[in-house]
Design an enzyme around this catalytic site. Structure first.
Site, PDB file in Angstrom:
ATOM      1  N   GLY A  82      61.384  27.926  63.112  1.00  0.00           N
ATOM      2  CA  GLY A  82      60.532  28.782  63.924  1.00  0.00           C
ATOM      3  C   GLY A  82      61.047  28.932  65.343  1.00  0.00           C
TER       4      GLY A  82
ATOM      5  N   VAL B 247      48.727  24.633  50.250  1.00  0.00           N
ATOM      6  CA  VAL B 247      49.129  25.345  49.036  1.00  0.00           C
ATOM      7  C   VAL B 247      49.853  26.635  49.408  1.00  0.00           C
ATOM      8  CG1 VAL B 247      46.996  26.689  48.788  1.00  0.00           C
ATOM      9  CG2 VAL B 247      48.322  26.089  46.756  1.00  0.00           C
TER      10      VAL B 247
ATOM     11  N   MET C  13      46.246  29.811  56.835  1.00  0.00           N
ATOM     12  CA  MET C  13      47.054  29.298  57.940  1.00  0.00           C
ATOM     13  C   MET C  13      47.372  30.411  58.944  1.00  0.00           C
ATOM     14  SD  MET C  13      49.726  26.581  56.273  1.00  0.00           S
ATOM     15  CE  MET C  13      49.208  24.889  56.002  1.00  0.00           C
TER      16      MET C  13
ATOM     17  N   ARG D  66      54.127  61.648  30.983  1.00  0.00           N
ATOM     18  CA  ARG D  66      55.435  62.158  31.395  1.00  0.00           C
ATOM     19  C   ARG D  66      55.546  63.682  31.318  1.00  0.00           C
ATOM     20  NH1 ARG D  66      58.611  57.651  31.858  1.00  0.00           N
ATOM     21  NH2 ARG D  66      57.911  55.817  30.714  1.00  0.00           N
TER      22      ARG D  66
ATOM     23  N   GLY E 235      64.774  49.612  33.449  1.00  0.00           N
ATOM     24  CA  GLY E 235      65.421  50.358  34.515  1.00  0.00           C
ATOM     25  C   GLY E 235      66.080  51.629  34.042  1.00  0.00           C
TER      26      GLY E 235
ATOM     27  N   ARG F 122      28.092  36.339  45.608  1.00  0.00           N
ATOM     28  CA  ARG F 122      28.250  35.419  46.731  1.00  0.00           C
ATOM     29  C   ARG F 122      29.138  36.001  47.827  1.00  0.00           C
ATOM     30  NH1 ARG F 122      28.960  30.043  43.040  1.00  0.00           N
ATOM     31  NH2 ARG F 122      26.788  29.360  43.093  1.00  0.00           N
TER      32      ARG F 122
ATOM     33  N   ILE G  78      58.735  51.120  38.803  1.00  0.00           N
ATOM     34  CA  ILE G  78      59.387  49.814  38.870  1.00  0.00           C
ATOM     35  C   ILE G  78      60.902  49.951  38.930  1.00  0.00           C
ATOM     36  CG2 ILE G  78      57.484  48.742  37.607  1.00  0.00           C
ATOM     37  CD1 ILE G  78      59.424  48.526  35.189  1.00  0.00           C
TER      38      ILE G  78
ATOM     39  N   ASP H  17      54.289  32.268  58.834  1.00  0.00           N
ATOM     40  CA  ASP H  17      53.361  33.047  59.658  1.00  0.00           C
ATOM     41  C   ASP H  17      53.854  34.448  59.986  1.00  0.00           C
ATOM     42  OD1 ASP H  17      51.511  30.969  59.796  1.00  0.00           O
ATOM     43  OD2 ASP H  17      52.493  30.072  61.532  1.00  0.00           O
TER      44      ASP H  17
END
Length: 834
Positions: free
Chosen positions: A153, A333, A243, A507, A611, A236, A567, A201
């Site tokens: 860092g 984690v 972090m 398509r 691909g 809820r 993709i 970060d």
């Protein structure tokens, strides 16, 4: 004892795994001076010339996933250039205490998929003292190292620069102390520094993304996606703490990617009375149909007075307001785990560029430390201390409560995502009148992860700009059939986390049989702009629609734009397409498992990836998995190529190599199919290794969208409306036609004619592809370069092969089981460090 310029050890005696095996007597026995060959640097035409450069790498501060791929790439690229490479163990502690070990090619094998750092990291109190730094300089000179790569860092990089600035004065002190002779200063005039930011970060200026940030965001999304299901079930409110003590990137990125209701970050504290505003916003969401609420709190969140805002405080306030609130603190984690594709990619590119920097730069250039960063998919070099000082100024700005400046210093992408979040979460809406203009989105081509997050951003940002939003089901075919539905704010609620394509895709493209029906649909719904988000078929579709403008004047009043959602990454006008990141993460997950199965029985795997005619997925998965070979249509496959590759694998397995990996694009060759290659290698290598084939198939196309695909699709839609607004402002109506995409770190518009010229209809891919050179790069850093297969050494690497790695006589071969595993490979053990 006095060390002179000729008593510095040349690093001889390392084994294949990089274990330190240096004869310490060589460092102090002055009677052997004449026996030592002086390989010290000579100044030639302003550049540093030496027969063998010596450089070291260290990791310092907090660890991050991606450090190991950076170490691997740096070490191997430097070795390929002829350097001696060393690892400094345990960060700056290793410099102070001379914990410096030589690296070999095998030292960094198998670590590309490991989180953390194999050479250890620590924060060093001794290094903060001048005496500690003097010892560090002595140990570097003793090992004849004057090129140092630091991965860490802003604090770690600041420490490296301090060592560089004090280098000459510390050498002078060592000479005065009698530990070095005066001629040492002639041979080590400078310490060259390169820095790579390893931080979850994403808090450093000078780079779009830091090593580890994408993996950390992935961990957060995995947790939140799991939490959302229980939150919805029980209606809820969940408060998630992530972090980010001084930077809110993780909270911001995860907020955009999950569709959170509220985020709290240190860069932009909420206004006075934020608690009630938050509660009111959550209540509005419930009344509009949301069954759960999500608040993400950065651990460094503060209010306008600089007072910390804790997740516990947020939860308590919500409970006091009648919410059934729960709190989850994700903790460490977020820091660990297998690196994502993007972290492996940027770490590999940065590591390679760092090695190139030490070799390609002049003496004057090496005097100034550089930060190796990323802009888009390419590396950039920036003045190290300018980036560090700019980053560190943020803390002062926050302390002085100059919050508007803080967001600006963080960079354009941070500011843009923050503005996107407050718009899409309904926290701050533009007060604009309805434009009475309809904007339509449809998909065409194969499904791609990221389509649903794209539609969500398209809808909410479009409503925010005053447009009337429509979604078309099932591509151009659905457009001809009038399968259109108006999209409202809550229509797309929850779509940010969903894979697949809720609007459907196919398509079909506009043609003579359906064009009039398409035009009738567009007129009926008063559509002024069409956004096609999809693959190559979709680009063919908008090109065909644009062509019909000459016959149907109605189309000239409609803006037609394509956006990359495939993709395969095989569309023009962009470096990357939405969906490819998710696909590559799926592929790497499968390849990591395949490699683990191969270790047990000395196997070579031939893996086929998707691909079509574009080899992007094969090339990128090869670069980031450590595969020895990749076969793509762009480079072709010949019998000569297969023969050479077979010989290469035979030699590797003779040296007790346990794993082999070939990645083949599905249409790389019409003649040499995946099964043919498997059969060839199986027949020819049967006495040394077993061979398996694996076709990954459609698992590459599905799954929950990755963090990058979610937030970048959202960013793409934000720029789409900026282009529309500019077009409307300039011409009074919408007339832009073409495509938008990611180029050189930004989002650019390509006019339709340029887009069409860039497309290769025959091979269904762009005519030029930026990543082609990386195919050779991937191969170079994955395969030890032995021109003579019987050779046991490579100039500059000093990789003496162990007894198990020495060539096996062909007459001794009877069965691959005779040469099964005989030694442990510590690099695959997640608790092993050098």
């Amino acid at each position: 004892m006095t060390i002179t310029s000729k008593t510095i050890d040349d690093g001889e005696g390392e084994d294949v795994k990089g274990n330190k095996n240096i004869n310490k007597k060589n460092l102090i026995n002055e009677n052997r001076l004449d026996e030592k060959k002086d390989l010290l640097s000579e100044k030639v035409e302003g550049k540093t010339h030496c027969s063998v450069k010596r450089m070291a790498v260290l990791t310092s501060g907090g660890d991050s996933s991606g450090m190991n791929p950076a170490i691997r790439a740096f070490a191997r690229q430097a070795m390929l250039k002829g350097a001696k490479v060393f690892a400094v163990r345990e960060g700056y502690n290793g410099l102070v205490n001379d914990s410096i070990v030589p690296l070999s090619w095998g030292s960094v094998a198998g670590i590309i998929s490991r989180g953390g750092t194999i050479i250890g990291t620590a924060r060093s109190a001794e290094f903060r003292t001048r005496e500690g730094r003097k010892r560090a300089v002595f140990n570097l000179v003793k090992n004849r190292i004057d090129n140092l790569l630091v991965i860490g860092g802003d604090g770690s990089l600041t420490g490296a620069n301090l060592l560089r600035t004090e280098w000459c004065s510390l050498l002078e002190e060592l000479v005065k102390d009698g530990k070095l002779t005066s001629d040492i200063m002639e041979h080590f005039p400078i310490l060259s520094i390169a820095g790579i930011v390893g931080s979850i970060d994403n808090d450093m200026c000078g780079t779009d993304l830091t090593v580890g940030a994408d993996t950390a965001t992935k961990r957060i999304l995995e947790a939140i996606d799991s939490i959302l299901s229980t939150a919805v079930s029980h209606q809820r409110s969940f408060v998630i703490e992530v972090m980010g003590r001084n930077c809110g990137w993780l909270a911001l990125a995860s907020g955009v990617a999950t569709g959170a209701d509220y985020i709290l970050i240190p860069e932009s504290p909420p206004a006075e009375g934020w608690e009630q505003t938050m509660a009111d916003n959550l209540e509005k969401g419930r009344l509009s149909g949301r069954r759960c609420s999500l608040v993400i709190v950065s651990e460094g969140a503060i209010d306008r007075q600089g007072k910390p805002i804790t997740s516990a405080y947020v939860r308590q306030f919500l409970e006091d307001k009648g919410h059934d609130a729960r709190i989850t603190i994700l903790g460490h984690v977020q820091r660990g785990g297998t690196p994502t594709f993007l972290d492996r990619y940027i770490a590999t590119r940065m590591g390679i560029d760092a090695a190139n920097y030490f070799y390609d730069s002049t003496i004057e250039q090496l005097k100034q430390p550089v930060l190796i960063g990323m802009s888009g998919m390419d590396t950039i070099r920036s003045p190290l201390m300018e980036c560090v000082q700019k980053t560190q100024s943020i803390a002062s700005l926050i302390k002085e409560r100059r919050f508007n400046e803080v967001v600006d210093v963080r960079g354009g992408m941070f500011k843009e995502f923050y503005e996107i979040f407050i718009a899409c979460s309904n926290l701050h809406r533009r007060k604009v009148e309805s434009k009475e203009m309809g904007v339509l989105i449809l998909h065409s081509g194969g499904p791609s992860p990221g389509m649903n997050p794209c539609v969500r951003a398209f809808t909410r940002l479009g409503i925010d700009h005053g447009y009337t939003m429509y979604g078309c089901f099932n591509g151009f075919g659905g457009l001809a059939l009038g399968e259109i539905e108006q999209l409202h704010w809550m229509t797309v609620n929850g779509w940010s986390v969903m894979g697949g394509a809720e609007l459907g895709t196919n398509r079909s493209i506009p043609n003579d049989s359906n064009i009039e029906a398409i035009i009738a649909t567009l007129e009926r719904f008063k559509i002024n702009a069409i956004l096609m988000f999809g693959g190559f078929n979709g680009y063919l579709g908008i090109a065909k629609l644009y062509e019909y403008r000459e016959k149907y004047q109605q189309l000239k009043r409609i803006s037609i734009i394509g956006a990359p959602g495939t993709i395969a990454n095989n569309v023009p006008g962009t470096n990357i397409s939405i969906g490819s990141d998710t696909s590559l993460n799926n592929t790497l997950d499968a390849l990591d498992k395949i490699k683990q199965s191969a270790v047990a029985s000395r196997r070579l795997f031939v893996v086929e990836v998707m691909g079509a005619h574009c080899g992007y997925l094969a090339a990128m998965s090869s670069l980031t998995s450590g595969a020895e070979r990749s076969y793509i249509m762009e480079r072709g496959i010949t019998l000569n190529t297969l023969t050479k590759d077979l010989e290469m694998f035979v030699e590797r397995f003779k040296r007790e190599h346990r794993i082999g990996l070939i990645i083949k694009s599905e249409l790389a060759s019409n003649t040499y199919s995946t099964h043919f290659i498997y059969s060839l290698f199986k027949e020819e290598g049967k006495h040394l290794f077993d061979v398996r084939e694996s076709i990954l198939g459609h698992l590459q196309q599905g799954g929950t969208p990755s963090a990058i695909d979610r937030i970048f699709s959202t960013r793409l839609m934000n720029h789409y409306y900026q282009f529309l607004e500019n077009d409307l402002k300039e011409h009074g109506h919408l007339q832009m036609n073409g495509c938008i995409g990611f180029i050189d770190g930004g989002i650019h518009y390509t006019p339709m004619q340029e887009m069409i010229e860039e497309m290769s209809d025959k091979f269904r891919r762009p005519r030029s592809q930026w990543w082609m050179d990386l195919v050779e790069t991937s191969q170079n850093i994955s395969v030890f370069p032995l021109d003579d297969p019987s050779s046991t050494n490579f100039e500059g690497c000093n990789s003496n092969l162990s007894e198990q790695e020495r060539p096996i006589k062909k007459s001794d071969i009877s069965s691959p089981t005779s040469y099964s595993q005989k030694t442990f490979d510590p690099n695959v053990n997640p608790q092993f460090t050098l």
